[in-house]
Design an enzyme around this catalytic site. Structure first.
Site, short mmCIF file in Angstrom:
data_model
loop_
_atom_site.label_atom_id
_atom_site.label_comp_id
_atom_site.label_asym_id
_atom_site.label_seq_id
_atom_site.Cartn_x
_atom_site.Cartn_y
_atom_site.Cartn_z
N LYS A 10 96.05 32.28 32.99
CA LYS A 10 95.72 33.61 32.48
C LYS A 10 96.39 33.86 31.12
O LYS A 10 95.77 34.38 30.19
CB LYS A 10 96.19 34.67 33.48
N ARG A 30 96.62 20.71 32.39
CA ARG A 30 96.73 19.48 33.22
C ARG A 30 95.36 18.90 33.54
O ARG A 30 95.16 17.70 33.51
CB ARG A 30 97.39 19.82 34.58
N GLY A 107 108.05 41.07 26.22
CA GLY A 107 107.43 42.39 26.07
C GLY A 107 106.32 42.63 27.08
O GLY A 107 105.87 41.69 27.76
N ALA A 111 97.89 39.87 30.69
CA ALA A 111 96.91 39.00 30.04
C ALA A 111 95.52 39.65 30.03
O ALA A 111 94.79 39.57 29.05
CB ALA A 111 96.86 37.65 30.75
N LYS A 161 112.89 41.17 35.22
CA LYS A 161 111.94 42.27 35.51
C LYS A 161 110.94 41.85 36.58
O LYS A 161 110.42 42.68 37.32
CB LYS A 161 111.25 42.75 34.23
N ARG A 225 101.31 40.37 39.22
CA ARG A 225 101.33 39.45 40.36
C ARG A 225 102.61 39.64 41.17
O ARG A 225 102.59 39.56 42.39
CB ARG A 225 101.23 37.99 39.89
N ASN A 226 103.72 39.87 40.48
CA ASN A 226 104.99 40.03 41.19
C ASN A 226 105.00 41.31 42.03
O ASN A 226 105.50 41.31 43.16
CB ASN A 226 106.15 40.00 40.19
N VAL A 249 100.46 32.23 39.46
CA VAL A 249 101.92 32.14 39.54
C VAL A 249 102.53 33.54 39.67
O VAL A 249 101.97 34.53 39.18
CB VAL A 249 102.46 31.43 38.27
N1 LIG Z 1 99.44 36.57 33.14
C1 LIG Z 1 100.15 37.42 32.40
O1 LIG Z 1 99.81 38.61 32.28
C2 LIG Z 1 101.40 36.95 31.70
C3 LIG Z 1 101.90 37.71 30.63
C4 LIG Z 1 103.08 37.31 30.00
C5 LIG Z 1 103.73 36.15 30.40
N2 LIG Z 1 103.20 35.42 31.42
C6 LIG Z 1 103.94 34.20 31.80
O2 LIG Z 1 103.16 33.06 31.43
C7 LIG Z 1 103.44 31.97 32.32
C8 LIG Z 1 102.13 31.45 32.88
O3 LIG Z 1 101.57 32.51 33.62
P1 LIG Z 1 99.99 32.65 33.83
O4 LIG Z 1 99.69 34.09 33.98
O5 LIG Z 1 99.25 31.87 32.82
O6 LIG Z 1 99.85 31.94 35.26
P2 LIG Z 1 98.57 31.28 35.92
O7 LIG Z 1 98.91 31.10 37.35
O8 LIG Z 1 97.35 32.04 35.53
O9 LIG Z 1 98.48 29.86 35.18
C9 LIG Z 1 99.55 28.96 35.26
C10 LIG Z 1 99.09 27.73 34.49
O10 LIG Z 1 100.15 26.79 34.50
C11 LIG Z 1 99.60 25.53 34.84
N3 LIG Z 1 100.60 24.72 35.53
C12 LIG Z 1 101.15 24.95 36.74
N4 LIG Z 1 101.98 23.96 37.05
C13 LIG Z 1 101.95 23.09 36.00
C14 LIG Z 1 102.58 21.86 35.73
N5 LIG Z 1 103.43 21.32 36.62
N6 LIG Z 1 102.29 21.24 34.59
C15 LIG Z 1 101.43 21.77 33.70
N7 LIG Z 1 100.79 22.93 33.89
C16 LIG Z 1 101.07 23.58 35.04
C17 LIG Z 1 98.43 25.83 35.76
O11 LIG Z 1 97.52 24.76 35.72
C18 LIG Z 1 97.86 27.08 35.14
O12 LIG Z 1 96.93 26.76 34.14
C19 LIG Z 1 104.40 32.54 33.38
O13 LIG Z 1 105.73 32.23 33.05
C20 LIG Z 1 104.17 34.05 33.27
O14 LIG Z 1 105.31 34.79 33.68
C21 LIG Z 1 102.07 35.78 32.08
O1 LIG Z 2 101.70 39.57 36.50
P1 LIG Z 2 103.18 39.43 36.24
O2 LIG Z 2 104.02 40.17 37.25
O3 LIG Z 2 103.56 37.96 36.10
O4 LIG Z 2 103.52 40.14 34.83
C1 LIG Z 2 102.79 39.70 33.70
C2 LIG Z 2 103.60 39.97 32.44
O5 LIG Z 2 104.87 39.33 32.47
C3 LIG Z 2 103.76 41.43 32.15
O6 LIG Z 2 104.49 41.61 30.94
#
Ligand SMILES: NC(=O)c1ccc[n+]([C@@H]2O[C@H](COP(=O)([O-])OP(=O)(O)OC[C@H]3O[C@@H](n4cnc5c(N)ncnc54)[C@H](O)[C@@H]3O)[C@@H](O)[C@H]2O)c1
Ligand SMILES: O=P(O)(O)OC[C@H](O)CO
Length: 295
Positions: A10, A30, A107, A111, A161, A225-226, A249
């Site tokens: 995401k 991946r 911040g 997504a 957080k 998600r959390n 995640v």
């Molecule tokens: N989704 C949001 O709104 C958001 C916003 C800010 C920060 N984040 C942070 O971004 C990071 C990713 O979150 P997300 O929302 O994309 O999660 P997600 O679950 O949508 O995607 C996780 C991605 O990581 C990949 N992944 C998992 N294990 C892996 C591995 N061993 N090697 C390589 N790739 C791997 C998965 O294939 C997937 O594409 C997290 O740390 C999250 O806290 C997410």
């Molecule tokens: O969906 P969460 O709980 O991983 O939060 C997404 C972002 O970290 C918000 O800033």
């Protein structure tokens, strides 16, 4: 300027969308994906800028197995503390990337709202102010970026957080009301600030976008998600059941385990993080609430 986004979940997808307004953006993950500008890892590593969204619990292995430093400028967009080691992300990356080439994104940023080009404000945290500014200039007009040199503060905020958000989800799932939710978020901010300052973070980071901003967003909405993990725990579901239903995640789980180990090793008072850990381990959330209110 070419930007390579690593991780097509995401957040990687949202950042690729946003950054493509002003830049040539490529993405990899991946498993091959039918996405515009999806390229191989080798092609990504050749980009001038890298934006890494691999989850915090997986990044150490990913770097070990895949990463080659070619003087890229790196923006770490993940949030979390590694459960197995208690390491912050900057400690994991420092083995591979010099400080002057790395920044950390923090911040309030769902997504899904970035994908809709909704107004967003983020902080780019680096010891290299020039790099932070340069990375900030890559972002589109609907994302306002600020810079800070408080890398530790940003990391603590972004990671902690998520744990408070799980607690807020439990509070919501137990239908404890708005007073309880406000008290929990407020005390959660104090707890994460106390932890961060113990690690050298700057106080002001906790009242800004990285701290209060991201905590308020994540601990107030089932879009998080959390937060949804917490709701599941309140309903008596197991971690396995919750994560299978979530399909994404939830970094607060791993970070809760990391914080528990750190608090035991360093004798730190982290009451909310402790109760989240215990609830993840099967403690009755009603008991956790009673302990939080009486201890
Ligand atoms: N989704 C949001 O709104 C958001 C916003 C800010 C920060 N984040 C942070 O971004 C990071 C990713 O979150 P997300 O929302 O994309 O999660 P997600 O679950 O949508 O995607 C996780 C991605 O990581 C990949 N992944 C998992 N294990 C892996 C591995 N061993 N090697 C390589 N790739 C791997 C998965 O294939 C997937 O594409 C997290 O740390 C999250 O806290 C997410
Ligand atoms: O969906 P969460 O709980 O991983 O939060 C997404 C972002 O970290 C918000 O800033």
């Amino acid at each position: 300027m070419s930007i390579g986004v690593i991780g097509a979940g995401k957040w990687g997808s949202a950042l690729a969308f946003a950054l493509s307004e002003k830049n040539s953006v490529f993405i990899t993950s991946r498993t091959p994906r039918d996405l515009d500008n999806f390229v191989t890892l080798d092609e990504i590593l050749a980009c001038e800028y890298l934006v890494v969204t691999v989850p915090a619990q997986q990044i150490a292995d990913w770097l070990e197995e895949n990463f080659v430093f070619k003087n890229q400028k790196i923006l770490v967009a993940s949030k979390g503390i590694e459960a197995t080691s208690g390491k912050f992300l900057n400690e994991i990356y420092e083995k591979y990337v010099p400080d002057e080439n790395i920044a950390f994104l923090s911040g309030p940023s769902f997504a899904s709202e970035v994908m809709q080009s909704l107004p967003t404000a983020l902080v780019i945290n680096s010891s290299n102010e020039k790099l932070a500014q340069e990375l900030g200039d890559l972002f589109p007009s609907f994302i306002k970026t600020y810079t800070s040199d408080d890398v530790i503060g940003a990391e603590v905020c972004g990671a902690y957080k998520n744990v408070i958000a799980i607690a807020a989800g439990i509070c919501n799932g137990l239908e404890l009301g708005n007073n309880a939710a406000a008290a929990l978020i407020s005390r959660g901010l104090v707890e994460m600030q106390r932890f961060g300052i113990a690690y050298g973070a700057k106080e002001e980071s906790f009242i800004g976008l990285s701290g209060a901003g991201d905590l308020f967003l994540t601990a107030s909405s089932p879009m998080s998600r959390n937060f949804r993990v917490g709701i599941g725990l309140a309903k008596g579901r197991t971690q396995k059941e919750i994560l299978e239903a979530l399909g994404e995640v939830a970094e607060g789980i791993g970070t809760a385990y990391a914080l528990h180990d750190i608090s035991v090793k360093q004798d730190l008072y982290l009451p909310i993080a402790r109760e989240v850990y215990l609830t993840l381990e099967g403690k009755n959330p009603h008991e956790s609430l009673k302990d939080l209110l009486t201890k």
